[in-house]
Write a protein that holds these residues in place. Structure first.
Motif, PDB file in Angstrom:
ATOM      1  N   SER A  67       1.367   4.974  -1.340  1.00  0.00           N
ATOM      2  CA  SER A  67       1.865   4.491  -0.046  1.00  0.00           C
ATOM      3  C   SER A  67       3.284   3.940  -0.133  1.00  0.00           C
ATOM      4  O   SER A  67       3.864   3.578   0.886  1.00  0.00           O
ATOM      5  CB  SER A  67       0.938   3.392   0.491  1.00  0.00           C
ATOM      6  N   GLN A 244      -1.240  -4.927  -0.617  1.00  0.00           N
ATOM      7  CA  GLN A 244      -1.474  -3.514  -0.371  1.00  0.00           C
ATOM      8  C   GLN A 244      -2.979  -3.228  -0.306  1.00  0.00           C
ATOM      9  O   GLN A 244      -3.452  -2.471   0.550  1.00  0.00           O
ATOM     10  CB  GLN A 244      -0.840  -2.684  -1.483  1.00  0.00           C
ATOM     11  N   ASN A 248      -5.044  -1.813   2.972  1.00  0.00           N
ATOM     12  CA  ASN A 248      -5.870  -0.605   2.882  1.00  0.00           C
ATOM     13  C   ASN A 248      -7.310  -0.846   3.334  1.00  0.00           C
ATOM     14  O   ASN A 248      -7.929   0.017   3.960  1.00  0.00           O
ATOM     15  CB  ASN A 248      -5.874  -0.081   1.446  1.00  0.00           C
ATOM     16  N   PRO A 256       1.003   1.533   6.504  1.00  0.00           N
ATOM     17  CA  PRO A 256       0.481   1.341   5.140  1.00  0.00           C
ATOM     18  C   PRO A 256       1.525   1.014   4.079  1.00  0.00           C
ATOM     19  O   PRO A 256       1.162   0.627   2.972  1.00  0.00           O
ATOM     20  CB  PRO A 256      -0.194   2.688   4.835  1.00  0.00           C
TER      21      PRO A 256
END
Length: 287
Positions: A67, A244, A248, A256
């Protein structure tokens, strides 16, 4: 997740005029201009222009970094975006007005982005860094948390508007919810909310409350990690991995990819300028 729009002919003209204007002036602060950053060696360049990619070097191979480059503009696109943040007589950038209630907010037709976060997370400093190539733009930055008590609107020519929101948490306005929620929920021209999180401490409980509100309203938002120059590489790496993972697993409408920045040294500022220019419909990308 990112807008794709055709660029009107008049914007091509503005971009040309702004690039010509930039070529005749020097950067007011170090690393403010992408042309200056391009002259750095490869390691320094990556750290300034793409700090998220630089952090990936310190992560274990098992960490998923896919990402990190979802938004991946080329150098020319980053330079084009910079032009929109330079004030000229053809493209004036300035503080426009303030509002304490949604019904006091100006009715503007151009696309809008807003900056939300805890008190003292660095919202005003970030806006000042975005406009660092236009030092005459007045952005008030206070050393005291909770300084911003109103919604402050900055017009970027006739292209888009940036809004500095009151901070939540310490010394936030008593009527914070009445000020902010109606704006977020009903502002028709709001294209993206930038939620600022302190890179030193990561997501706090108050940040999670703000995220729950954005998720409930279905408002597209982006997480920006501030003050990355103040944290060690190890701490920043851990915070990035944890945030992160949170994005998610716990979010639906959050972009994202994280955007780490340092308002003091302009780390990540060029990428953020490009993202803002893109989501406001002013800069189509080749990828």
């Amino acid at each position: 997740m990112v807008l794709q729009t055709a660029k009107p002919r008049r914007l091509l003209t503005i971009s040309y005029l702004l690039r010509r204007h930039l070529a005749t002036r020097s950067s007011p602060i170090k690393h403010a201009s992408f042309s200056e950053v391009l002259q750095l060696n490869e390691k320094q360049f990556t750290g300034v222009a793409f700090p998220l990619q630089e952090m990936a070097r310190y992560m274990a191979s098992s960490v998923d970094t896919s990402s990190f480059q979802i938004f991946n503009p080329n150098h020319n696109e980053i330079k084009d975006a910079e032009a929109f943040f330079i004030s000229t007589q053809w493209h004036p950038i300035d503080y426009f007005t303030s509002a304490v209630r949604m019904d006091h907010a100006p009715q503007l037709s151009q696309p809008e982005v807003c900056f939300l976060g805890r008190s003292n997370v660095g919202k005003s400093s970030l806006i000042k860094a975005l406009f660092s190539l236009s030092p005459d733009v007045e952005v008030r930055v206070s050393k005291n948390p909770g300084h911003t008590k109103k919604l402050h609107f900055f017009k970027v020519g006739n292209l888009f508007t940036l809004v500095d929101m009151p901070g939540y948490g310490y010394r936030s306005p008593t009527d914070f919810a009445e000020m902010v929620e109606p704006y977020l929920n009903h502002r028709a021209n709001l294209k993206r909310t930038f939620l600022l999180v302190d890179g030193l401490v990561g997501i706090q409980e108050m940040d999670k409350v703000a995220i729950e509100m954005l998720e409930e309203f279905g408002i597209p938002y982006v997480i920006v990690l501030t003050k990355i120059d103040k944290a060690s590489k190890g701490r920043m790496t851990r915070n990035v991995i944890e945030i992160q993972d949170f994005v998610n697993k716990k979010t639906q409408v959050c972009f994202p990819q994280l955007f780490p920045v340092s308002s003091l040294y302009c780390f990540g500022i060029h990428m953020l300028r490009c993202f803002i220019a893109h989501v406001t419909g002013n800069l189509p990308l080749s990828t």
